[in-house]
Design a protein around this motif. Structure first.
Motif, PDB file in Angstrom:
ATOM      1  N   THR A 285       0.804  -1.220   0.000  1.00 12.39           N
ATOM      2  CA  THR A 285       0.000   0.000   0.000  1.00 12.39           C
ATOM      3  C   THR A 285       0.838   1.272   0.000  1.00 12.39           C
ATOM      4  OG1 THR A 285      -0.092  -0.062   2.419  1.00 12.39           O
ATOM      5  CG2 THR A 285      -1.908  -1.129   1.213  1.00 12.39           C
ATOM      6  N   HIS A 286       2.127   1.152   0.364  1.00 15.39           N
ATOM      7  CA  HIS A 286       2.934   2.359   0.517  1.00 15.39           C
ATOM      8  C   HIS A 286       4.397   1.961   0.609  1.00 15.39           C
ATOM      9  CE1 HIS A 286       4.282   6.131   2.800  1.00 15.39           C
ATOM     10  NE2 HIS A 286       3.729   6.588   1.693  1.00 15.39           N
ATOM     11  N   ARG A 301      -1.277  -4.695   2.996  1.00 25.71           N
ATOM     12  CA  ARG A 301      -2.580  -5.128   3.495  1.00 25.71           C
ATOM     13  C   ARG A 301      -2.471  -6.322   4.431  1.00 25.71           C
ATOM     14  NH1 ARG A 301      -6.933  -6.147  -0.976  1.00 25.71           N
ATOM     15  NH2 ARG A 301      -8.099  -6.549   0.937  1.00 25.71           N
ATOM     16  N   THR A 327      -5.099  -3.377   7.467  1.00 22.94           N
ATOM     17  CA  THR A 327      -4.164  -2.871   6.468  1.00 22.94           C
ATOM     18  C   THR A 327      -3.315  -1.722   7.011  1.00 22.94           C
ATOM     19  OG1 THR A 327      -5.633  -3.464   4.632  1.00 22.94           O
ATOM     20  CG2 THR A 327      -4.016  -1.738   4.219  1.00 22.94           C
ATOM     21  N   THR A 329      -1.658   1.391   6.018  1.00 18.86           N
ATOM     22  CA  THR A 329      -1.835   2.288   4.877  1.00 18.86           C
ATOM     23  C   THR A 329      -0.615   3.142   4.600  1.00 18.86           C
ATOM     24  OG1 THR A 329      -2.883   3.856   6.392  1.00 18.86           O
ATOM     25  CG2 THR A 329      -4.336   2.401   5.124  1.00 18.86           C
ATOM     26  N   SER A 343      -2.886   2.964   9.973  1.00 26.67           N
ATOM     27  CA  SER A 343      -3.597   1.756   9.565  1.00 26.67           C
ATOM     28  C   SER A 343      -5.096   1.976   9.470  1.00 26.67           C
ATOM     29  CB  SER A 343      -3.313   0.634  10.581  1.00 26.67           C
ATOM     30  OG  SER A 343      -4.111  -0.503  10.346  1.00 26.67           O
ATOM     31  N   ASP A 344      -5.730   1.064   8.731  1.00 26.54           N
ATOM     32  CA  ASP A 344      -7.184   1.024   8.687  1.00 26.54           C
ATOM     33  C   ASP A 344      -7.784   0.563  10.017  1.00 26.54           C
ATOM     34  OD1 ASP A 344      -7.532   1.995   6.151  1.00 26.54           O
ATOM     35  OD2 ASP A 344      -7.683   0.034   5.186  1.00 26.54           O
ATOM     36  N   ASN A 370      -5.080   7.351   6.628  1.00 25.21           N
ATOM     37  CA  ASN A 370      -4.483   7.202   5.299  1.00 25.21           C
ATOM     38  C   ASN A 370      -3.013   7.626   5.323  1.00 25.21           C
ATOM     39  OD1 ASN A 370      -6.890   6.170   4.064  1.00 25.21           O
ATOM     40  ND2 ASN A 370      -7.752   8.220   4.240  1.00 25.21           N
ATOM     41  N   ARG A 371      -2.504   8.258   4.275  1.00 24.28           N
ATOM     42  CA  ARG A 371      -1.071   8.529   4.171  1.00 24.28           C
ATOM     43  C   ARG A 371      -0.653   9.692   5.080  1.00 24.28           C
ATOM     44  NH1 ARG A 371       0.387   7.527  -2.270  1.00 24.28           N
ATOM     45  NH2 ARG A 371      -0.165   5.304  -2.246  1.00 24.28           N
ATOM     46  N   ASP A 386     -10.487   8.868   6.836  1.00 24.29           N
ATOM     47  CA  ASP A 386     -11.611   8.566   5.957  1.00 24.29           C
ATOM     48  C   ASP A 386     -12.821   9.447   6.262  1.00 24.29           C
ATOM     49  OD1 ASP A 386     -10.260   6.680   4.559  1.00 24.29           O
ATOM     50  OD2 ASP A 386     -11.440   4.954   5.216  1.00 24.29           O
ATOM     51  N   CYS A 416      -6.939  11.861   1.738  1.00 22.15           N
ATOM     52  CA  CYS A 416      -6.074  10.757   1.325  1.00 22.15           C
ATOM     53  C   CYS A 416      -4.637  10.899   1.791  1.00 22.15           C
ATOM     54  CB  CYS A 416      -6.082  10.622  -0.198  1.00 22.15           C
ATOM     55  SG  CYS A 416      -7.722  10.277  -0.889  1.00 22.15           S
ATOM     56  N   CYS A 417      -4.153  12.131   1.930  1.00 21.14           N
ATOM     57  CA  CYS A 417      -2.720  12.301   2.174  1.00 21.14           C
ATOM     58  C   CYS A 417      -2.458  13.657   2.820  1.00 21.14           C
ATOM     59  CB  CYS A 417      -1.950  12.183   0.851  1.00 21.14           C
ATOM     60  SG  CYS A 417      -0.160  12.345   0.992  1.00 21.14           S
TER      61      CYS A 417
END
Length: 452
Positions: A285-286, A301, A327, A329, A343-344, A370-371, A386, A416-417
Motif C-alpha cells: 500500500t505504501h 494489506r 491494512t 496504509t 492503519s485502517d 491514510n497517508r 476517511d 487521502c494524504c
C-alpha cells in the motif's frame, strides 16, 4: 472509462451514486451518535445526577425489598464508572484539546483535477512547487502562493497514485495503476504572487460540519498549461498496480511498491531493476525512504510493514513490524530512529528502529488513517482520515489539534494524504482528498502546547 459501452457506464455511475449516498447517510448517523454520546457523558458527570440505568436498578431493588439505599448507590456508581470507561476512548476523539491555543489558517485551495487526489508532495529544489497525483490519470504542478496550475503530466494510462520529487534535480517520480512508474523532468516558471486568503480560525473548530452540495468543486481541469506526455524513463517490472514510489537518498535509485506484493529497486540512470523485495503476503500500500540513510519501509494489506536495509550492499536485512490488526496504509521515517505507521485499524503507532518489538506510542482514533506525514522541525504527525478530518499529534501520542472542517472550509470527502513543508513558514501543511482538491494550511502550534 470511455471504452466501456454507454449503458454499462451509466449503470456504474448509478451504482457509485448509491454508494456515495449510503456513505452520506452513515456519516449523518455518526454525527447524531456523537451528539448523543456527548449528551450522555455530560449527564453522567453532572453532580448528584443518576443514570437512567440507575433508576431502573432502583426500581428493581425497591420491588424486591432489598437493602435499597446502600445497594443502589453502589450499583449506580458501578454502572456510571463502567459506562464512562467504555465510552471514554470514543468521547476523547470528539473533544477539543483543553486549553488549545493552536491556530489553523487555510491559505489556498488547489482546484482543477477531474477526479480524486491520492497523493501530494512538495519539491525540495527551487522553485518550490506543489505536486498532486490524481485518479484522473494526471499529475499537476502548482504555484503554492497563487494556486495556479503550472504544468500537467499526462504520460500515464491509469490512475496516478503517487508523486515524489528528486532531492536535488527537477525530476518527478509517479506511480500508476497502469503497472508502471515514470520518471520525468519538468521546468516551471512561478507567476507573480497574489494576496493570500485570510481565514484564521482555531484548530478543533466546532462549527457545523454540514456539507456543501457534492459537485460544487467539479473543476473541468485547469486552464491550458504546458503538458508533458512522454516520460524520461519508464519502469515496467511490476505485474500489478504500482501504488507508491520514492527516491533513495542521493537520488540515484528509486523504490516502487505494487499490488503484486513486491517492491522494486531501480537504477535511475539505466532504469535497470536492481532488487525485487518480496515477503509481504498481500498487496503493498505504501513505501518510503529514509531522508539520510539507505533504508526503505514498505506497508501492506497483510497488517505488517517491513524495514529493508541497503546500507551494506552485500546484506539486505529485513525486519517485520507486527502491531496492527488491519491494512497498514502508510509507514514513514522521521528524522532520527523512528518510524510512524498508520492503519485502517484506526491507530497510528510510533516505533523505535532499535527496538521493533512494540511501539513506543499508540494513537487511537475514530476513523481509518491514510497517508500520514511527520513534520521534520516540529515532529508533529498529521493524520488524514476517511471521515474527512485531519488531526495533529505529537510523537508521544498527545493530540494537539484538529483542522477545521465546516460548510465553509476543509475537505468534503475522505482525506487521502498529508505533506509537511517545513521550509515555508506560511504554508507548512498540505492535504488532499477525494473531493478533487488540495489545500494548504498554516499551522501554528505554540511550544508550550507541544510540551504538555
Amino acid at each position: 472509462d470511455s471504452r466501456l459501452p454507454l449503458p454499462v457506464r451509466n449503470n456504474l455511475l448509478d451504482l457509485f451514486g448509491q454508494i456515495e449516498r449510503e456513505f452520506e447517510n452513515l456519516y449523518i448517523e455518526n454525527l447524531e451518535l456523537r451528539r448523543e454520546i456527548d449528551s450522555l457523558n455530560e449527564r453522567l458527570t453532572a453532580d448528584g445526577q443518576s443514570t437512567e440505568g440507575g433508576d431502573l436498578i432502583k426500581g428493581a431493588l425497591k420491588t424486591k425489598g432489598t437493602g435499597y439505599n446502600h445497594s443502589t448507590s453502589q450499583l449506580s456508581q458501578k454502572l456510571k464508572t463502567t459506562y464512562k470507561a467504555s465510552t471514554s476512548k470514543i468521547v476523547s476523539s470528539f473533544k477539543a484539546t483543553t486549553g488549545s491555543r493552536a491556530v489553523c489558517q487555510l491559505i489556498k485551495e488547489y482546484v482543477g483535477h477531474r477526479d480524486g487526489i491520492w497523493d501530494l508532495s512538495v519539491t525540495q529544489t527551487q522553485p518550490v512547487v506543489l505536486g498532486t497525483a490524481s485518479a484522473d490519470r494526471s499529475a499537476l504542478l502548482w504555484s503554492i502562493e497563487t494556486g495556479q496550475c503550472l504544468l500537467r503530466y499526462a504520460g500515464h494510462a491509469g490512475s496516478v497514485n503517487s508523486i515524489k520529487f528528486h532531492p536535488t534535480e527537477q525530476m518527478a517520480l509517479t506511480a500508476s495503476g497502469d503497472q508502471t512508474a515514470h520518471i520525468w523532468r519538468y521546468l516551471v516558471q512561478l507567476p507573480a504572487p497574489q494576496p493570500l486568503s485570510d481565514v484564521n480560525v482555531p484548530c478543533d473548530d466546532d462549527q457545523d460540519v454540514s456539507d456543501r452540495e457534492e459537485g460544487e468543486v467539479d473543476g473541468e481541469g485547469p486552464c491550458e498549461v504546458p503538458t508533458i506526455r512522454v516520460a524520461t524513463a519508464t519502469l515496467k517490472s511490476h505485474q500489478g498496480v504500482v501504488i507508491a514510489g520514492d527516491w533513495l537518498v542521493g537520488g540515484r535509485q528509486v523504490v516502487t511498491a505494487s499490488w503484486d506484493r513486491a517492491a522494486n529497486l531501480y537504477e535511475v540512470e539505466t532504469s535497470e531493476l536492481v532488487h525485487t523485495l518480496t515477503g509481504h503476503d498481500q498487496e503493498l500500500t505504501h513505501c518510503c525512504t529514509h531522508p539520510t540513510q539507505r533504508l526503505v519501509v514498505t506497508a501492506s494489506r497483510d497488517t505488517t510493514f517491513r524495514l529493508w536495509d541497503f546500507r551494506d550492499p552485500s546484506i539486505h536485512s529485513v525486519n517485520v513490524f507486527q502491531g496492527h490488526t488491519d491494512t497498514v496504509t502508510a509507514a514513514v521515517f522521521t528524522v532520527g530512529d523512528n518510524v510512524v505507521s498508520g492503519s485502517d485499524d484506526r491507530t497510528v503507532k510510533v516505533w523505535d528502529l532499535k527496538n521493533m518489538r512494540s511501539p513506543i506510542a499508540t494513537i487511537r482514533t475514530d476513523s481509518a488513517v491514510n497517508r500520514i506525514s511527520v513534520s521534520t522541525n516540529q515532529r508533529i504527525i498529521a493524520l488524514p482520515h476517511d471521515n474527512r478530518l485531519v488531526r495533529l499529534f505529537d510523537m508521544n501520542g498527545m493530540r494537539l489539534a484538529r483542522l477545521p472542517r465546516s460548510n465553509r472550509m476543509g475537505h468534503r470527502r475522505m482525506v487521502c494524504c498529508t505533506a509537511w513543508n517545513d521550509e515555508n513558514q506560511l504554508c507548512n501543511l498540505f492535504t488532499c482528498g477525494f473531493d478533487r482538491q488540495a489545500i494548504s494550511w498554516n499551522i501554528n502550534i505554540p511550544a508550550l502546547l507541544q510540551e504538555k
